[in-house]
Design an enzyme around this catalytic site. Structure first.
Site, PDB file in Angstrom:
ATOM      1  N   HIS A  42     114.914 -25.549   4.795  1.00  0.00           N
ATOM      2  CA  HIS A  42     116.096 -26.256   5.298  1.00  0.00           C
ATOM      3  C   HIS A  42     116.820 -26.893   4.125  1.00  0.00           C
ATOM      4  O   HIS A  42     116.207 -27.465   3.239  1.00  0.00           O
ATOM      5  CB  HIS A  42     115.670 -27.387   6.245  1.00  0.00           C
ATOM      6  N   TYR A  49     118.688 -33.860  14.772  1.00  0.00           N
ATOM      7  CA  TYR A  49     118.329 -35.099  15.474  1.00  0.00           C
ATOM      8  C   TYR A  49     119.498 -35.510  16.376  1.00  0.00           C
ATOM      9  O   TYR A  49     120.638 -35.100  16.134  1.00  0.00           O
ATOM     10  CB  TYR A  49     118.086 -36.225  14.465  1.00  0.00           C
ATOM     11  N   PRO A  82     107.102 -40.477  13.942  1.00  0.00           N
ATOM     12  CA  PRO A  82     107.425 -39.155  13.377  1.00  0.00           C
ATOM     13  C   PRO A  82     108.910 -38.941  13.070  1.00  0.00           C
ATOM     14  O   PRO A  82     109.280 -37.917  12.523  1.00  0.00           O
ATOM     15  CB  PRO A  82     106.929 -38.189  14.446  1.00  0.00           C
ATOM     16  N   LYS A 128     107.238 -38.079   8.089  1.00  0.00           N
ATOM     17  CA  LYS A 128     106.533 -38.594   6.917  1.00  0.00           C
ATOM     18  C   LYS A 128     105.012 -38.542   7.017  1.00  0.00           C
ATOM     19  O   LYS A 128     104.326 -38.555   5.997  1.00  0.00           O
ATOM     20  CB  LYS A 128     106.946 -40.058   6.679  1.00  0.00           C
ATOM     21  N   TYR A 181     114.282 -38.771   2.641  1.00  0.00           N
ATOM     22  CA  TYR A 181     113.850 -37.788   3.644  1.00  0.00           C
ATOM     23  C   TYR A 181     113.134 -36.608   2.967  1.00  0.00           C
ATOM     24  O   TYR A 181     112.063 -36.188   3.417  1.00  0.00           O
ATOM     25  CB  TYR A 181     115.044 -37.268   4.448  1.00  0.00           C
TER      26      TYR A 181
HETATM   27  P1  FAS Z   1      94.189 -36.575  11.171  1.00  0.00           P
HETATM   28  O1  FAS Z   1      94.145 -37.546  12.313  1.00  0.00           O
HETATM   29  O2  FAS Z   1      95.045 -35.365  11.276  1.00  0.00           O
HETATM   30  O3  FAS Z   1      92.699 -36.048  10.862  1.00  0.00           O
HETATM   31  C1  FAS Z   1      91.601 -36.935  10.934  1.00  0.00           C
HETATM   32  C2  FAS Z   1      90.367 -36.113  11.259  1.00  0.00           C
HETATM   33  O4  FAS Z   1      89.237 -36.996  11.258  1.00  0.00           O
HETATM   34  C3  FAS Z   1      90.448 -35.496  12.643  1.00  0.00           C
HETATM   35  O5  FAS Z   1      90.127 -34.133  12.592  1.00  0.00           O
HETATM   36  C4  FAS Z   1      89.432 -36.287  13.464  1.00  0.00           C
HETATM   37  O6  FAS Z   1      88.784 -35.502  14.437  1.00  0.00           O
HETATM   38  C5  FAS Z   1      88.436 -36.720  12.397  1.00  0.00           C
HETATM   39  N1  FAS Z   1      87.691 -37.933  12.747  1.00  0.00           N
HETATM   40  C6  FAS Z   1      88.117 -38.998  13.462  1.00  0.00           C
HETATM   41  N2  FAS Z   1      87.133 -39.912  13.558  1.00  0.00           N
HETATM   42  C7  FAS Z   1      86.054 -39.405  12.877  1.00  0.00           C
HETATM   43  C8  FAS Z   1      84.742 -39.869  12.616  1.00  0.00           C
HETATM   44  N3  FAS Z   1      84.323 -41.064  13.089  1.00  0.00           N
HETATM   45  N4  FAS Z   1      83.902 -39.092  11.895  1.00  0.00           N
HETATM   46  C9  FAS Z   1      84.319 -37.892  11.416  1.00  0.00           C
HETATM   47  N5  FAS Z   1      85.557 -37.380  11.630  1.00  0.00           N
HETATM   48  C10 FAS Z   1      86.405 -38.139  12.358  1.00  0.00           C
HETATM   49  N6  FAS Z   1     103.580 -36.283  11.346  1.00  0.00           N
HETATM   50  C11 FAS Z   1     104.755 -35.739  10.985  1.00  0.00           C
HETATM   51  O7  FAS Z   1     105.081 -35.740   9.798  1.00  0.00           O
HETATM   52  N7  FAS Z   1     105.590 -35.180  11.939  1.00  0.00           N
HETATM   53  C12 FAS Z   1     105.238 -35.137  13.272  1.00  0.00           C
HETATM   54  O8  FAS Z   1     105.987 -34.640  14.104  1.00  0.00           O
HETATM   55  C13 FAS Z   1     104.016 -35.686  13.683  1.00  0.00           C
HETATM   56  N8  FAS Z   1     103.621 -35.645  14.999  1.00  0.00           N
HETATM   57  C14 FAS Z   1     102.419 -36.204  15.365  1.00  0.00           C
HETATM   58  C15 FAS Z   1     101.980 -36.207  16.705  1.00  0.00           C
HETATM   59  C16 FAS Z   1     100.753 -36.793  17.063  1.00  0.00           C
HETATM   60  C17 FAS Z   1     100.321 -36.767  18.514  1.00  0.00           C
HETATM   61  C18 FAS Z   1      99.956 -37.421  16.094  1.00  0.00           C
HETATM   62  C19 FAS Z   1      98.652 -38.097  16.471  1.00  0.00           C
HETATM   63  C20 FAS Z   1     100.370 -37.433  14.767  1.00  0.00           C
HETATM   64  C21 FAS Z   1     101.599 -36.813  14.398  1.00  0.00           C
HETATM   65  N9  FAS Z   1     102.034 -36.801  13.063  1.00  0.00           N
HETATM   66  C22 FAS Z   1     103.217 -36.259  12.675  1.00  0.00           C
HETATM   67  C23 FAS Z   1     101.254 -37.387  12.046  1.00  0.00           C
HETATM   68  C24 FAS Z   1     100.148 -36.427  11.683  1.00  0.00           C
HETATM   69  O9  FAS Z   1     100.717 -35.206  11.316  1.00  0.00           O
HETATM   70  C25 FAS Z   1      99.320 -37.089  10.636  1.00  0.00           C
HETATM   71  O10 FAS Z   1     100.131 -37.727   9.662  1.00  0.00           O
HETATM   72  C26 FAS Z   1      98.377 -36.142   9.951  1.00  0.00           C
HETATM   73  O11 FAS Z   1      97.622 -35.500  10.927  1.00  0.00           O
HETATM   74  C27 FAS Z   1      97.541 -36.985   9.005  1.00  0.00           C
HETATM   75  O12 FAS Z   1      96.466 -36.243   8.618  1.00  0.00           O
HETATM   76  P2  FAS Z   1      95.028 -36.932   8.424  1.00  0.00           P
HETATM   77  O13 FAS Z   1      95.209 -38.187   7.661  1.00  0.00           O
HETATM   78  O14 FAS Z   1      94.137 -35.852   7.932  1.00  0.00           O
HETATM   79  O15 FAS Z   1      94.583 -37.435   9.877  1.00  0.00           O
HETATM   80  C1  PHB Z   2     108.600 -31.214  13.945  1.00  0.00           C
HETATM   81  O1  PHB Z   2     109.068 -30.109  13.605  1.00  0.00           O
HETATM   82  O2  PHB Z   2     107.565 -31.331  14.664  1.00  0.00           O
HETATM   83  C2  PHB Z   2     109.287 -32.475  13.483  1.00  0.00           C
HETATM   84  C3  PHB Z   2     110.412 -32.388  12.681  1.00  0.00           C
HETATM   85  C4  PHB Z   2     111.018 -33.559  12.239  1.00  0.00           C
HETATM   86  C5  PHB Z   2     110.490 -34.790  12.614  1.00  0.00           C
HETATM   87  C6  PHB Z   2     109.347 -34.869  13.427  1.00  0.00           C
HETATM   88  C7  PHB Z   2     108.745 -33.700  13.865  1.00  0.00           C
HETATM   89  O3  PHB Z   2     111.071 -35.947  12.193  1.00  0.00           O
END
Ligand code: FAS
Ligand code: PHB
Length: 396
Positions: A72, A208, A300, A304, A391
């Site tokens: 993009h 957006y 989100p 970031k 961004y």
């Molecule tokens: P994660 O949470 O991905 O990974 C942590 C891991 O640790 C998991 O696999 C979990 O099972 C494991 N774990 C937990 N407790 C444990 C324990 N006690 N022992 C061992 N393992 C354990 N970010 C964006 O940039 N854009 C988005 O659109 C976006 N949408 C999201 C939607 C949702 C529903 C959520 C929850 C997050 C979203 N995020 C988004 C943020 C997301 O992408 C996180 O920033 C990213 O997964 C971070 O990665 P980790 O730090 O590895 O954490």
């Molecule tokens: C996505 O593609 O899931 C997405 C893109 C931009 C955002 C959040 C999520 O700010």
């Protein structure tokens, strides 16, 4: 068992850290609570800062991203149901972004782990961290038990030199830092996002929307996989949002010029995510170092979360590699270094969330003030550059 670095969590932060340490010859073991399939089933982030793109390429993880990802050059914001402002990030700050799903990145990381025969323990119950303020920390867990807890399972123990807490917001690592030594900053937003995946061609742009009915977002995963979001009340559940209602609300929050380009279709995934800003300081305690969602959460809106996790891992891997080779300096500075970038992204995500969402109790004045800021953004190259540089991601 014994290793140099115990990594808690096999999400993007934990498995990217393992990948980088492996290339540096640092021994490590990853301990994950869920199954591999469960981790891969999560639908999360979709937009990568260019620094993340370059990092994945640098560590040999960019091949599929470069093939299937979508570059993009613009950030687009629809407002007042009729205007669209477009920020050309290449013109403004000389950088692009990549649309490539977190699920794909996780698949690429697991494939690389398989190829190097990495030690990842899945379905580890009751993970606990011990002796973090000594020179010989350890991690215990139970495995091979019944569905929950250590009932019938063996207790495993891993001795190590360092522990990387990459276990997300609900993990055990942050909780292993004594509450009296932790300072937590939190803001919970009074709304959530309902997101769907549909096997339809996406808009060609990242779009957006600020609208008096609420926020909307049009993104993508591939040429035939679209990702859409609509702001919804926190009290809603997925059952409150049949596909027809979702599409009506999304299209109703966009200008006709954009809405008529959207190809609707049945959702193949639908979930509601709450929005929160959260930072835990410090990001280290003795031999424990937090990275990713274990230490911070952003709404989100600014795309970031995943990108911050990558930045933390870059700083932490540099510190751990140096420490394992006799130089403790970078690791001692890890928390301060990581938090400087964390707060930059947390503030930016808070600002953009405040600009684009409809808050309960928001007045007509508030809506007009948002629209005036969007008008200024549409007219000012300086305002656009200030938004674009954050961004697409500030330098590491
Ligand atoms: P994660 O949470 O991905 O990974 C942590 C891991 O640790 C998991 O696999 C979990 O099972 C494991 N774990 C937990 N407790 C444990 C324990 N006690 N022992 C061992 N393992 C354990 N970010 C964006 O940039 N854009 C988005 O659109 C976006 N949408 C999201 C939607 C949702 C529903 C959520 C929850 C997050 C979203 N995020 C988004 C943020 C997301 O992408 C996180 O920033 C990213 O997964 C971070 O990665 P980790 O730090 O590895 O954490
Ligand atoms: C996505 O593609 O899931 C997405 C893109 C931009 C955002 C959040 C999520 O700010």
């Amino acid at each position: 068992m014994r290793t140099q670095v115990a990594i808690i969590g096999a999400g993007p932060a934990g498995t990217l850290l393992a990948h980088i340490l492996a290339q540096a010859g640092i021994e490590h073991v990853v301990i994950e609570r869920q199954s591999r399939d469960h981790v891969l089933s999560r639908i999360r982030a979709g937009v990568l800062e260019w620094g993340t793109v370059e990092t994945l390429r640098r560590y040999g993880l960019g091949e599929r991203m470069d093939r299937d990802g979508h570059v993009h050059n613009t950030i687009n914001i629809a407002w007042r149901g009729e205007e669209v402002l477009s920020i050309d990030t290449v013109d403004r700050v000389g950088k692009r972004m990549m649309a490539y799903g977190q699920t794909n990145i996780q698949e690429d990381l697991y494939r690389a782990a398989d190829e190097r025969g990495a030690a990842i323990v899945f379905e580890a119950d009751d993970v606990a961290l011990h002796d973090l303020t000594t020179d010989h920390p350890s991690v215990t867990w139970s495995s091979g038990g019944s569905s929950g807890g250590s009932a019938g399972g063996r207790t495993e123990r891993l001795d190590c030199d360092y522990v990387a807490g990459c276990d997300g917001f609900h993990g055990v690592a942050r909780q292993s830092i004594p509450a009296g030594l932790r300072r937590e900053f939190e803001k919970v937003y009074p709304f959530g996002w309902i997101g769907i995946l549909s096997e339809t061609p996406p808009l060609p742009i990242l779009l957006y929307a600020n609208h008096e009915r609420g926020f909307g977002l049009c993104s993508m995963r591939s040429p035939m996989l679209s990702r859409y979001y609509v702001q919804c009340p926190l009290t809603d559940t997925v059952d409150d949002w049949p596909d027809d209602r979702f599409w009506t609300e999304l299209l109703g929050r966009l200008p006709r010029s954009q809405a008529e380009q959207i190809v609707t279709g049945p959702s193949i995934e639908k979930s509601i995510a709450p929005l929160r800003s959260f930072v835990a300081e410090p990001m280290s305690h003795g031999r424990l170092f937090l990275a990713g969602d274990a230490a911070h959460i952003v709404p989100p809106t600014g795309a970031k979360g995943l990108n911050l996790a990558v930045a933390d891992v870059l700083y932490l891997s540099h510190g751990l590699i140096a420490a394992c080779k006799g130089d403790p300096g970078p690791l001692e500075r890890y928390s301060d270094t990581a938090l400087r970038r964390v707060w930059g992204s947390v503030r930016f995500s808070w600002w953009l969330t405040g600009l684009l969402h409809r808050f309960p109790g928001q007045t007509d004045f508030d809506q007009r003030a948002q629209e005036q800021e969007l008008y200024h953004l549409s007219q000012s190259a300086l305002a656009q550059a200030a938004m674009a540089e954050q961004y697409v991601g500030l330098p590491y």
